[in-house]
Design a protein around this motif. Sequence first.
Motif, mmCIF file in Angstrom:
data_model
loop_
_atom_site.group_PDB
_atom_site.id
_atom_site.type_symbol
_atom_site.label_atom_id
_atom_site.label_comp_id
_atom_site.label_asym_id
_atom_site.label_seq_id
_atom_site.Cartn_x
_atom_site.Cartn_y
_atom_site.Cartn_z
ATOM 1 N N PRO A 41 51.730 -50.779 -7.591
ATOM 2 C CA PRO A 41 51.134 -50.756 -6.248
ATOM 3 C C PRO A 41 50.150 -49.591 -6.119
ATOM 4 O O PRO A 41 49.972 -48.808 -7.054
ATOM 5 N N ASN A 42 49.539 -49.474 -4.967
ATOM 6 C CA ASN A 42 48.768 -48.280 -4.636
ATOM 7 C C ASN A 42 49.597 -47.460 -3.651
ATOM 8 O O ASN A 42 49.749 -47.825 -2.482
ATOM 9 N N LEU A 43 50.164 -46.366 -4.164
ATOM 10 C CA LEU A 43 50.898 -45.426 -3.309
ATOM 11 C C LEU A 43 50.157 -44.099 -3.377
ATOM 12 O O LEU A 43 50.708 -43.086 -3.819
ATOM 13 N N VAL A 44 48.914 -44.133 -2.981
ATOM 14 C CA VAL A 44 48.060 -42.957 -3.149
ATOM 15 C C VAL A 44 48.638 -41.728 -2.456
ATOM 16 O O VAL A 44 48.524 -40.615 -2.947
ATOM 17 N N LEU A 45 49.263 -41.945 -1.299
ATOM 18 C CA LEU A 45 49.875 -40.823 -0.574
ATOM 19 C C LEU A 45 51.014 -41.355 0.283
ATOM 20 O O LEU A 45 51.278 -42.556 0.301
ATOM 21 N N LEU A 51 48.765 -48.320 7.883
ATOM 22 C CA LEU A 51 47.650 -47.389 8.105
ATOM 23 C C LEU A 51 46.457 -47.671 7.194
ATOM 24 O O LEU A 51 45.429 -47.008 7.280
ATOM 25 N N GLY A 52 46.611 -48.636 6.279
ATOM 26 C CA GLY A 52 45.447 -49.060 5.500
ATOM 27 C C GLY A 52 45.247 -48.379 4.170
ATOM 28 O O GLY A 52 44.191 -48.550 3.543
ATOM 29 N N ALA A 53 46.248 -47.607 3.696
ATOM 30 C CA ALA A 53 46.065 -46.892 2.426
ATOM 31 C C ALA A 53 46.954 -47.420 1.308
ATOM 32 O O ALA A 53 46.549 -47.396 0.138
ATOM 33 N N THR A 54 48.144 -47.869 1.634
ATOM 34 C CA THR A 54 49.138 -48.190 0.607
ATOM 35 C C THR A 54 49.488 -49.685 0.615
ATOM 36 O O THR A 54 49.329 -50.372 1.629
ATOM 37 N N THR A 55 49.965 -50.139 -0.529
ATOM 38 C CA THR A 55 50.283 -51.569 -0.705
ATOM 39 C C THR A 55 51.531 -51.955 0.092
ATOM 40 O O THR A 55 52.550 -51.250 0.049
ATOM 41 N N HIS A 56 51.443 -53.094 0.772
ATOM 42 C CA HIS A 56 52.617 -53.601 1.503
ATOM 43 C C HIS A 56 53.710 -53.987 0.503
ATOM 44 O O HIS A 56 53.452 -54.827 -0.390
ATOM 45 N N PRO A 57 54.919 -53.445 0.628
ATOM 46 C CA PRO A 57 55.981 -53.760 -0.328
ATOM 47 C C PRO A 57 56.393 -55.231 -0.307
ATOM 48 O O PRO A 57 56.945 -55.731 -1.286
ATOM 49 N N GLU A 58 56.072 -55.945 0.776
ATOM 50 C CA GLU A 58 56.404 -57.370 0.826
ATOM 51 C C GLU A 58 55.733 -58.138 -0.314
ATOM 52 O O GLU A 58 56.268 -59.142 -0.803
ATOM 53 N N TRP A 82 48.243 -39.579 -5.716
ATOM 54 C CA TRP A 82 47.153 -38.638 -6.010
ATOM 55 C C TRP A 82 47.692 -37.224 -6.125
ATOM 56 O O TRP A 82 48.838 -36.935 -5.774
ATOM 57 N N VAL A 83 46.846 -36.333 -6.596
ATOM 58 C CA VAL A 83 47.306 -34.989 -6.962
ATOM 59 C C VAL A 83 47.940 -34.258 -5.771
ATOM 60 O O VAL A 83 48.890 -33.495 -5.936
#
Length: 362
Positions: A41-45, A51-58, A82-83
Motif C-alpha cells: 500500500p501507500n502508507l506515506v505517513l 484525507l487523501g494520502a494513504t491507501t484504503h485498507p478495504e 517516508w523518512v
Amino acid sequence: MNTDLYMIYGTNYQQMARDILEAAHIADEIKDPHARIALKPNLVLDAHPDLGATTHPELLAGTIDYLRDHGFNNIVIMESSWVGCKTGAAYKKAGYQKLCHDYDVPFIDLQKDTWKEYDAKGVTIKVCDQAMKVDYMINFPVLKGHCQTYITCALKNNKGLIPNVEKRRFHTMGLHKPIAHLNTVVPINFIMVDNICGDLDFEEGGNPVMMNRVIGGFDPVLIDAFVCETMGYDVDDVPYIRIAEKLGVGCADITQANIVELNEPVVVPTDHQPYQVRHLARYVQPIDACSACYGSLIHALHRMNDQGMLRHHRESIAIGQGYRQKTGKIGVGNCTHRFELCIHGCPPKASEILEFLEKNWE
Ligand code: SF4
C-alpha cells in the motif's frame, strides 16, 4: 506488456477490489499456490485514508479475500513510510493494524529491513531485502498530486521498497531519474490504484478529491500516463514517466490502453469538501454528479487556477445526471449533451475538460 486498464466505480471498495482481480484473472497469472504474494500500500505517513494520502485498507481486504478464495495463503503486506514518519505509526493510523489482525496477515516494516544494492540499468539503487523475495507483487498506490513531481501513483509508490538512506539520496538526485530506474529492478506484477479520494496537490493529503474509483492494470507507465490525464497534466510534465518508458518499464502512450469499464460511475453526495475543493467548486452547479465526473472537473479547474485562468464572473458549469433532459450554456459530461457547449465523456478526463474550458468558457 498487457495494456488493459480496468475501471470500477462505487463505494464498496472491498468488493470493487475483488471484482478487478477477477476481471484481470490474477489467480491464473500467479498460478503457484505457494507463491509469496506481497501487497504494497501507500502508507506515506500516519494519516487516515479519507484525507487523501494513504491507501484504503478495504482494497487490501478485498484482495486477500480474493487470493484466499483462489487458494493463495502465503500473503504479506509490506511498506516503508517516508523518512519523517515511522511506518508503525502509519500502520496504526491508516487502519492496517486492524486489517492484519482481522485477516491474520503479517506486516513487514521495511524501515527495519536490511537491503542490498542493485544495478538498475546504470544507476545503483539500494532495495530492501524482503521486497526482493517476492513471487508476485500487487502495488496499491493512491492517485494524488505531488508538490514536486505534480502526480504520484504507480511508479513513485515503489519508493516505499527502499531504505530511508536511499530515499534521502533520491531527493539529492532530483527524484525523476532514480524513480524511473528503481522500477527496472523491483518486482511489478499488478497495480490496483486507489482513486477513491486522492489529494489535489500533496502526497501528505489534506485536500481529498472524492472520485470513488479503483483502477487496475499491469503497466505502471501506462497507469501513470492515465493519471496525468485524470489530473489535467501532460505526460511530459512528469519526466520520470518518459524516462521509465525509455528504460523499457512500460508504455506511456495512453491511446494504446485497452480500457475495460466494469460498471458505470455512481452519484455519491459529498457533504464535507475541504476548503480548497470548495473554493474551486464555486464555479460548478452540480445536480446528481457522479464522483468521478465531478472530481475530474475539480482537477481541471485546479489546473486553470494554477495558470491564473479562473475569473469570478464566468458562467457556472453544469455537471451531473440531473441535467440529462435539460438545456443550458456550458456543461461537462454526456449528461449535458443538450447544452450549447458540452465536453462529452462518462466521465471525461481532466485533460479533456481543461482543453474544452480553455477554448469555450466565457
Ligand atoms: S456524464 Fe453523467 S453519468 Fe457520466 S460520469 Fe458524468 S455525471 Fe455521471
